[in-house]
Enzyme design. Structure first.
Site, PDB file in Angstrom:
ATOM      1  N   SER A  16      -4.946  53.278 -23.820  1.00 33.86           N
ATOM      2  CA  SER A  16      -4.990  53.678 -25.229  1.00 33.86           C
ATOM      3  C   SER A  16      -3.610  53.936 -25.833  1.00 33.86           C
ATOM      4  CB  SER A  16      -5.859  54.928 -25.384  1.00 33.86           C
ATOM      5  OG  SER A  16      -7.214  54.617 -25.138  1.00 33.86           O
ATOM      6  N   GLU A  19      26.588  26.125   1.817  1.00 30.32           N
ATOM      7  CA  GLU A  19      27.731  26.219   0.908  1.00 30.32           C
ATOM      8  C   GLU A  19      28.680  25.015   0.974  1.00 30.32           C
ATOM      9  OE1 GLU A  19      28.272  28.350  -1.416  1.00 30.32           O
ATOM     10  OE2 GLU A  19      26.693  29.795  -0.971  1.00 30.32           O
TER      11      GLU A  19
END
Length: 645
Positions: free
Chosen positions: A321, A51
């Site tokens: 399907s 950071e």
């Protein structure tokens, strides 16, 4: 000099359902502050490395970092790196609003300098590590350590520290609970930064990366609609820079499309059907209101405490399907009718790899060896007819219709796509089927209606995004075909006793019974149910109509309990006729099997079937004779199939 203001006081936020019932209350109480000296030095170094490497060298602002970030952003042509220090981030979290303005950045800079004058570096680092958000409702490094590793921060090792240090940049993206691979990549980045900063050696970094991390299990963040709430949290934290603060500290109200009564019906239906099955068998349910796209219910899995993976929106599986309605919609739009016939028989299709594609039907008999009308073929889910039809209209046309009806995933335009061989999500399937339910109007799935701040001021408001993509006549004709799936002989005939209202739907079972689906709708609600294992090597072993279907039917029955049954609206240009299932022509008393079919006016058959004329006379029946009891013994009668009208 600007003085430090009073820190912001966290206020709980509420998430509401569509009837203004509270689904969840989100707050920032899940925080335990810990002195910096109880945080291991390697943990502190991990955060500093990723950071703010020059944290102990600057005065609150870091000109070196600002210039470097500006140069890298300029070279890339976009914002790829920020120049904020740990001090600036702490100031923003403690004192400032989320608005992105030059004035706020200037105020942030002044307050950062002032904070450096008032507090020591270690005190600022302590404030920072106790304030930042780590995802899953965890604020501060102490609760983060408990949330992810079930241990206090004082016991974190290098590998765990690197994992946690990588989270604040994007907690939802890098959460190991949600995406292990991305979390590991981010951990490696932190370790490399620590090596570059001189905090650890290359050997230590390699050893830490090889360490097997053990994540905490059994966490519960919310009891009601947990997967849906997780989506709300991710949406806010992804869209807004300070989305976590909005949710856990600023007292906002989030008004959603969820219906708690329907959500409870979804969860109870899942539990009742799956309770006696393998505990590892999982699945999802997504329900959408046709015409608006409002998500009314969402189940992302059987146990949120065991797995945060939201299968409703994240699991891409072959639908089998259940994909066929997109094919049939394209065919109807291209001039085919419910009475169009194709023969189910052995057939080969050449492929680029030199091996022919040989589709077969489900069950012991691979072929019917007879012609089938499109309505009957969809009703019994015939594979050969579907593949032949896909070949006639082209796979590319099939993918185009699926996409315009609501499928967003990439689809492979092969003949086998007619049998659902490309992966989609349950939410996509529910959305695409809702296009049929709404008469051809596609609606983008929507789960947040409005967000207001604690004073009631609107932050965001969303309206349905709709578009007509097929005609109401085409939508009705496909709906009529899918309604027959619940009739005797249809693949979902066993569900008709559970859902006692007009409905349309389709089963889906993938190869080797790996996954099971049922997707269907009424005029009021469309829902998709997927059942399968997260482990791709395991198979459900049960067809969609036998496991996903009952969940769907029970859910729909309970969710619509107080909604009067309603027929699907019939467009004025639709006509009906009894047709012979062998020829698709108008049925006669000699037709051994007939079906009630719907047509766009002008496309209905005008000729009577004469195929069975002579067999009728051989049995002593004239063409216009009576309908004898002995009809069931007529030649050509297909044993095991029932008369439909």
């Amino acid at each position: 000099m600007l003085t430090l203001p009073t820190p912001k006081v966290p206020v709980a936020s509420k998430v509401y359902d569509v009837n203004n019932q509270v689904i969840a209350t989100l707050y920032r109480e899940n925080r335990v502050e810990v002195p910096v000296e109880k945080i291991p030095q390697m943990t502190r170094n991990a955060f500093i490395a990723v950071e703010d490497t020059r944290f102990y060298k600057h005065f609150g602002l870091d000109p070196v970092r600002i210039i470097g970030a500006a140069w890298r952003n300029l070279r890339s042509g976009e914002l790829v790196e920020g120049g904020s220090t740990i001090t600036q981030q702490t100031v923003k979290n403690l004192y400032l609003s989320r608005e992105k303005t030059f004035g706020r950045k200037f105020r942030e800079a002044l307050l950062a300098v002032q904070m450096e004058r008032k507090y020591s570096k270690d005190e600022i680092l302590e404030l920072y590590l106790n304030q930042i958000y780590f995802g899953h409702g965890a604020y501060g490094v102490e609760i983060a350590a408990q949330t992810y590793f079930d241990k206090p921060a004082s016991e974190l090792d290098l590998a765990e520290s690197a994992m946690l240090a990588g989270l604040p940049k994007a907690p939802n993206t890098y959460s190991p609970f949600k995406d292990w691979d991305k979390a590991r990549d981010r951990q490696k980045t932190v370790l490399k930064r620590m090596t570059a900063a001189g905090f650890i050696t290359d050997e230590q970094a390699d050893e830490a990366f090889r360490e097997k991390l053990i994540l905490k299990s059994g966490r519960t963040e919310t009891e009601t609609a947990p997967y849906f709430i997780s989506e709300v949290i991710q949406y806010l934290t992804d869209k807004y820079e300070d989305g976590a603060d909005m949710l856990y500290a600023e007292g906002i109200s989030v008004y959603t499309t969820l219906d708690l009564n329907m959500q409870k019906a979804a969860e109870s239906s899942f539990d009742s059907v799956l309770q006696d099955n393998d505990a590892q068998l999982d699945g999802a349910l997504a329900a959408i209101e046709p015409g608006t796209g409002h998500i009314r219910a969402m189940v992302g899995g059987r146990d949120f405490s065991r797995s945060k993976f939201n299968r409703a929106v994240q699991a891409k599986r072959q639908p089998g399907s259940a994909f066929k309605p997109f094919l049939y919609t394209a065919a109807i739009d291209r001039g085919y009718t419910q009475g169009s016939t194709l023969t189910c028989e052995y057939v080969e299709f050449p492929q680029d790899n030199g091996k022919p594609y040989k589709p077969t039907d489900y069950g012991a008999a691979p072929y019917h060896n007879r012609p089938l009308t499109l309505k009957e073929a969809l009703k019994i889910s015939d594979n050969i007819v579907a593949v032949r039809l896909a070949g006639e209209i082209t796979p590319r046309t099939m993918t185009e219709y699926a996409h315009k009806m609501g499928i967003e995933s990439d689809l492979r335009p092969y003949l086998s796509l007619a049998l659902g061989t490309s992966e989609v999500t349950p939410l996509e399937m529910a959305a695409a089927y809702s296009t049929l339910a709404s008469g051809g109007i596609k609606s983008k799935p929507l789960f947040i209606l409005k967000i207001t701040d604690k004073k009631g001021r609107v932050i965001e408001e969303n309206a349905p995004v709709t578009e007509r993509v097929i005609s109401d006549s085409t939508a009705y004709l496909v709906t009529d075909m899918l309604s027959a799936v619940f009739d005797p002989g249809g693949t979902a005939a066993s569900l008709s006793g559970i859902i006692s209202r007009p409905a349309a739907g389709k089963t889906g079972t993938t190869q080797n019974y790996r996954d099971a689906w049922f997707v269907g709708y009424t005029p009021h609600l469309a829902a998709s149910v997927y059942i399968g294992y997260d482990n791709p090597e395991k198979a459900v072993g049960i067809p969609g109509g036998k496991i996903a279907g009952p969940i769907w039917a029970r859910f729909m029955s309970q969710a619509l309990e107080n909604v009067p049954p309603e027929q699907f609206s019939v467009p004025p240009d639709i006509v009906t006729a009894n047709i012979c299932t062998d020829t698709g022509l108008l049925a006669t008393p000699l037709s051994p099997d007939t079906i009630r079919a719907s047509f766009l006016k002008g496309t209905e058959p005008r000729e009577y079937c004469t195929l069975h004329f002579f067999s009728g006379f051989e049995n002593g029946v004239g063409l216009w004779g009576s309908w004898p009891e002995s009809r069931k013994n007529l030649p050509g009668k297909r044993r095991g199939q029932q008369q439909l009208d």
